[in-house]
Motif scaffolding. Structure first.
Motif, mmCIF file in Angstrom:
data_model
loop_
_atom_site.group_PDB
_atom_site.id
_atom_site.type_symbol
_atom_site.label_atom_id
_atom_site.label_comp_id
_atom_site.label_asym_id
_atom_site.label_seq_id
_atom_site.Cartn_x
_atom_site.Cartn_y
_atom_site.Cartn_z
ATOM 1 N N SER A 62 92.095 29.697 -19.895
ATOM 2 C CA SER A 62 92.925 28.808 -20.715
ATOM 3 C C SER A 62 94.111 28.335 -19.888
ATOM 4 O O SER A 62 94.514 27.176 -19.960
ATOM 5 N N ALA A 187 85.586 30.849 -26.973
ATOM 6 C CA ALA A 187 86.968 30.426 -27.210
ATOM 7 C C ALA A 187 87.361 30.867 -28.614
ATOM 8 O O ALA A 187 86.606 30.654 -29.572
ATOM 9 N N ILE A 189 88.825 30.876 -32.231
ATOM 10 C CA ILE A 189 88.989 29.724 -33.125
ATOM 11 C C ILE A 189 90.419 29.620 -33.664
ATOM 12 O O ILE A 189 90.785 28.620 -34.253
ATOM 13 N N CYS A 191 93.550 30.695 -31.570
ATOM 14 C CA CYS A 191 94.508 30.314 -30.519
ATOM 15 C C CYS A 191 93.834 29.516 -29.393
ATOM 16 O O CYS A 191 94.515 29.041 -28.488
ATOM 17 N N LEU A 192 92.512 29.380 -29.430
ATOM 18 C CA LEU A 192 91.723 28.622 -28.448
ATOM 19 C C LEU A 192 91.620 29.303 -27.078
ATOM 20 O O LEU A 192 91.004 28.764 -26.170
ATOM 21 N N ASP A 193 92.216 30.500 -26.935
ATOM 22 C CA ASP A 193 92.075 31.229 -25.669
ATOM 23 C C ASP A 193 90.631 31.677 -25.457
ATOM 24 O O ASP A 193 89.950 32.042 -26.409
ATOM 25 N N TYR A 194 90.225 31.678 -24.183
ATOM 26 C CA TYR A 194 88.924 32.260 -23.863
ATOM 27 C C TYR A 194 88.991 33.782 -23.990
ATOM 28 O O TYR A 194 90.036 34.389 -23.738
#
Ligand SMILES: [Zn+2]
Length: 225
Positions: A62, A187, A189, A191-194
Motif C-alpha cells: 500500500s 486488500a 475492505i 482501510c484498503l491495506d494489503y
C-alpha cells in the motif's frame, strides 16, 4: 526455521498534509539537476500511538502505491502506520521527498505481484523477468537496513527473532519475506491495506478494521431506517 520479525512503531492519528510543492532532484556526483518531483510536507499535533507487529506485514505494498504528491494518501499512511523514517513529531514536519528511494524500491518489489483478481486475491507473477527485477529491489538504491534490523533472543523460548527498529526497515524485511514465500495478498475492505491471504473468506487486515467496518455499517443502517 523461519525467523520471526518484530517491530514497535508509532502511528499519528492527527497527521495532516500541507500543500504540494516542486523539488529538483540532483545527481550525487556533480549536483546537476536530473528531474523534478512534486512532494508534500506532513505535520502532526499528537505524540502518536504505539503499535506492534510480530510478523511481516503486507502494507508495504500500500505504501508502494502512494504518489508522493498526494498529501492525503501520504498522511493517511502515517495515520495507519507511522512515518517510515521516524521523522514525524509534533515540532518536526516530515516530507515525502524523503520517501522517493523507498517508494522506488518497494514499487520494484511490488512488480512481482499481479493485480487483484476477480476472487480478490493478488498472486505472484509467473513472468520470470518481472520476478527477477523484483528480487533485486534494493539494488542501486541508497537504502540499507543493516543497522536497523537486529537479531534478538527470546529468553523464554531460547529462539531468535529479528527486530526492525524503524518502519522503513520493517517494510523492506516484509517485502523480502513475501517475495521469498511468494505470498498471495488481499486488500482490506475497510482501510484498503494489503494483507497476507491465508483464509479464503478473510476480508479485513485486522480485528480493528473489522470492528470499524461493522460500526460504520450499523450507523448507515440506522440512518436508513
Ligand atoms: Zn484494514
Amino acid at each position: 526455521m523461519r525467523t520471526r520479525l518484530i517491530f514497535t512503531g508509532r502511528r499519528f492519528r492527527r497527521a495532516k498534509p500541507g500543500e504540494p510543492y516542486e523539488i529538483t532532484l540532483r545527481s550525487a556526483r556533480d549536483w546537476a539537476p536530473v528531474s523534478k518531483k512534486v512532494v508534500v510536507d506532513l505535520t502532526t499535533t499528537g505524540v502518536g500511538q504505539e503499535w506492534t507487529a510480530d510478523a511481516p506485514a503486507a502494507f508495504w505494498r500500500s505504501f508502494a502505491a502512494i504518489d508522493p504528491a498526494d498529501g492525503e494518501a501520504a498522511a493517511s499512511f502515517c495515520r495507519r502506520h507511522g512515518e517510515p523514517f521516524d521523522r514525524l513529531a509534533p515540532d518536526k514536519p516530515a516530507s515525502t521527498s524523503d520517501w522517493l528511494e523507498l517508494l522506488d524500491a518497494l514499487r520494484a518489489a511490488a512488480g512481482a505481484w499481479e493485480p487483484l483478481g476477480p476472487d480478490g486475491v493478488s498472486r505472484i507473477t509467473r513472468d520470470s523477468d518481472r520476478l527477477r527485477s523484483a528480487r533485486c529491489f534494493l539494488r542501486d538504491r541508497n537504502l540499507t537496513i543493516e543497522n536497523d534490523v537486529k537479531p534478538e533472543q527470546n529468553f523464554n523460548t531460547g529462539g531468535f527473532h529479528n527486530r526492525a527498529k524503524v518502519l522503513f526497515a520493517f517494510m523492506i524485511q516484509s517485502a523480502g519475506h513475501h517475495l521469498e514465500n511468494e505470498t498471495p495478498m488481499r486488500a482490506c475492505i475497510e482501510c484498503l491495506d494489503y494483507f497476507e491471504h491465508q483464509r479464503s473468506d478473510a476480508r479485513f487486515c485486522s480485528g480493528r478494521c473489522h470492528v470499524a467496518y461493522q460500526r460504520r455499517s450499523a450507523a448507515k443502517n440506522a440512518g436508513n431506517a
